[in-house]
Design an enzyme around this catalytic site. Sequence first.
Site, PDB file in Angstrom:
ATOM      1  N   GLU A   1      38.992 104.683  62.930  1.00  0.00           N
ATOM      2  CA  GLU A   1      37.669 105.554  63.281  1.00  0.00           C
ATOM      3  C   GLU A   1      36.956 105.345  64.707  1.00  0.00           C
ATOM      4  OE1 GLU A   1      35.136 105.975  60.196  1.00  0.00           O
ATOM      5  OE2 GLU A   1      36.588 106.242  58.730  1.00  0.00           O
TER       6      GLU A   1
ATOM      7  N   GLU B   1      44.073 108.356  53.131  1.00  0.00           N
ATOM      8  CA  GLU B   1      42.792 108.463  52.368  1.00  0.00           C
ATOM      9  C   GLU B   1      42.627 109.797  51.483  1.00  0.00           C
ATOM     10  OE1 GLU B   1      39.539 106.820  54.411  1.00  0.00           O
ATOM     11  OE2 GLU B   1      40.702 105.353  55.158  1.00  0.00           O
TER      12      GLU B   1
HETATM   13  O1  G3I Z   1      29.977  94.951  47.862  1.00  0.00           O
HETATM   14  C1  G3I Z   1      28.695  95.235  48.000  1.00  0.00           C
HETATM   15  C2  G3I Z   1      27.881  94.720  47.017  1.00  0.00           C
HETATM   16  O2  G3I Z   1      27.776  93.186  46.991  1.00  0.00           O
HETATM   17  C3  G3I Z   1      26.381  95.267  47.200  1.00  0.00           C
HETATM   18  O3  G3I Z   1      25.609  94.703  46.104  1.00  0.00           O
HETATM   19  C4  G3I Z   1      26.365  96.709  47.103  1.00  0.00           C
HETATM   20  C5  G3I Z   1      25.076  97.248  47.162  1.00  0.00           C
HETATM   21  O4  G3I Z   1      24.524  97.261  48.616  1.00  0.00           O
HETATM   22  O5  G3I Z   1      27.174  97.174  48.290  1.00  0.00           O
HETATM   23  C6  G3I Z   1      28.542  96.856  48.084  1.00  0.00           C
HETATM   24  O6  G3I Z   1      29.142  97.273  49.058  1.00  0.00           O
HETATM   25  C7  G3I Z   1      29.601  98.747  49.194  1.00  0.00           C
HETATM   26  C8  G3I Z   1      31.137  98.822  49.100  1.00  0.00           C
HETATM   27  O7  G3I Z   1      31.337 100.233  49.186  1.00  0.00           O
HETATM   28  C9  G3I Z   1      31.614  98.467  47.873  1.00  0.00           C
HETATM   29  O8  G3I Z   1      31.247  99.012  46.828  1.00  0.00           O
HETATM   30  C10 G3I Z   1      28.771  99.407  50.198  1.00  0.00           C
HETATM   31  O9  G3I Z   1      27.409  99.612  50.091  1.00  0.00           O
HETATM   32  C11 G3I Z   1      29.294 100.948  50.504  1.00  0.00           C
HETATM   33  O10 G3I Z   1      28.958 101.327  51.615  1.00  0.00           O
HETATM   34  C12 G3I Z   1      30.717 100.870  50.647  1.00  0.00           C
HETATM   35  O11 G3I Z   1      31.058 102.392  50.556  1.00  0.00           O
HETATM   36  C13 G3I Z   1      32.718 102.355  50.814  1.00  0.00           C
HETATM   37  C14 G3I Z   1      32.679 102.876  52.487  1.00  0.00           C
HETATM   38  O12 G3I Z   1      34.032 103.007  52.943  1.00  0.00           O
HETATM   39  C15 G3I Z   1      31.991 102.088  53.274  1.00  0.00           C
HETATM   40  O13 G3I Z   1      32.785 101.004  53.590  1.00  0.00           O
HETATM   41  C16 G3I Z   1      33.384 103.440  50.125  1.00  0.00           C
HETATM   42  O14 G3I Z   1      33.261 102.640  48.613  1.00  0.00           O
HETATM   43  C17 G3I Z   1      34.755 103.620  50.492  1.00  0.00           C
HETATM   44  O15 G3I Z   1      35.216 104.550  49.875  1.00  0.00           O
HETATM   45  C18 G3I Z   1      34.616 104.091  51.977  1.00  0.00           C
HETATM   46  O16 G3I Z   1      36.033 104.151  52.412  1.00  0.00           O
HETATM   47  C19 G3I Z   1      36.026 104.625  53.615  1.00  0.00           C
HETATM   48  C20 G3I Z   1      36.939 103.900  54.283  1.00  0.00           C
HETATM   49  O17 G3I Z   1      36.994 102.598  54.297  1.00  0.00           O
HETATM   50  C21 G3I Z   1      37.461 104.619  55.706  1.00  0.00           C
HETATM   51  N1  G3I Z   1      37.570 105.922  55.940  1.00  0.00           N
HETATM   52  C22 G3I Z   1      36.398 106.858  55.410  1.00  0.00           C
HETATM   53  C23 G3I Z   1      36.179 106.313  53.758  1.00  0.00           C
HETATM   54  C24 G3I Z   1      35.112 106.942  53.147  1.00  0.00           C
HETATM   55  O18 G3I Z   1      33.893 106.765  53.840  1.00  0.00           O
END
Ligand code: G3I
Length: 380
Positions: free
Chosen positions: A160, A266
């Site tokens: 991205e 995805e």
């Molecule tokens: O692992 C931490 C945990 O330690 C913490 O307690 C918790 C609460 O803050 O957060 C956890 O991390 C979260 C992570 O998912 C794992 O669950 C993040 O806050 C949360 O933002 C993250 O969301 C992911 C997002 O990407 C951002 O990384 C989504 O699950 C995931 O489906 C999404 O996937 C992205 C691709 O990587 C890139 N393309 C877009 C796609 C959708 O946004």
Amino acid sequence: MNRLTRSTFVLAATLALSAPAVAEEATPALKDVFADDFRIGVALGEHQILGREPGVLGLVARQFNAVTAENVMKWAELQPVEGDYDWAAADAMVDFAADHEMRVTGHTLLWHQQTPDWVFEDADGNPVSREQLLERLENHIHAVVGRYKDRVRSWDVVNEAVNDDGSMRDTPWYRILGEDYVTEAFRIAAEADPTATLLYNDYSLFLPAKRNGVVRLMKKVQAAGVKVDGVGLQGHYGLGHPEDMQDLADSIAAFAGLGLKSSITELDIAVLPFPSPDHFGADLNVNMALNEQYNPYTEGLPADVAAQQAARYRQVFEVLLAHADDVERVTFWGVHDGHSWKNGWPMAGRTDYPLLFDRQLQPKAAFWSVVGLKGVTPAE
Ligand code: G3I
């Protein structure tokens, strides 16, 4: 009804009404149905990788021949503190994949999200120098790609970097390193594992302006003599977008024109209404409080909506099958509707139904719609 042929919709409606709950072993395997076309992959959440969701890993092993870590191979999860790596969950996924002869895609080496603040700051909390940021990027990529050399066969190297209008996204990577950070990331990744397949990954790449921006960027990487092998078109779609599937076909063709294979990295097709077109992609900087008017299916997925989704999935797979020579892989961004980022974005707390398997791990009308393209129908 957006550009759906009536026959497609009628077929999908029939499937939706008759989507049988079949025993898992009787359900055709997506990886086998499309074995002659492209790999079929799935993204796994940490709890799933660690076996904490009953039934999921068995379904994954039966249905898919590729896996991507939804989160556990992102910078913030692997190296939350400089020099301190947490490999456990990533190792578990790579081991699971090896046990089931599944191809692993590492997601992702460089992104503006889920990257710890320390990466972009010096010891005093000021913006890091170009040299130090490049050194940190080099250290991270060599540590991660080096650890999984020969086991992770493809990497989302840069995720991205381009805006929907084709311009470069304004991120700390761009501000500190300039546009060439993309080329640098691919150069380092190729040094770390010369045999891995290296991808540029982004969403909404059916948009002509965004497509052209990525074509320009990939040409620049190639002109620098740096290896790039393919483009990941994420495929976060909805019932109304892409509005014209020809745009998706044109993007696959444009990347093929550069010698780059496309992968749908995805894939999900949301059925919930979008509060605004700003939410058609996956820009996580956008998020909204729950508004029930945009959360209409809390009691279940209506059959007519399931049929619309089935028809949309069919349209997408019709394009991918027509371009199978230029498509390497189709990965779903989640195993089932109960674990999908779409339940939380762009609005927290919604109930969406974006995938092929429902919350009970049963194949949906959308599943039968896509395998139907290969002549596979529910057993009588
Ligand atoms: O692992 C931490 C945990 O330690 C913490 O307690 C918790 C609460 O803050 O957060 C956890 O991390 C979260 C992570 O998912 C794992 O669950 C993040 O806050 C949360 O933002 C993250 O969301 C992911 C997002 O990407 C951002 O990384 C989504 O699950 C995931 O489906 C999404 O996937 C992205 C691709 O990587 C890139 N393309 C877009 C796609 C959708 O946004």
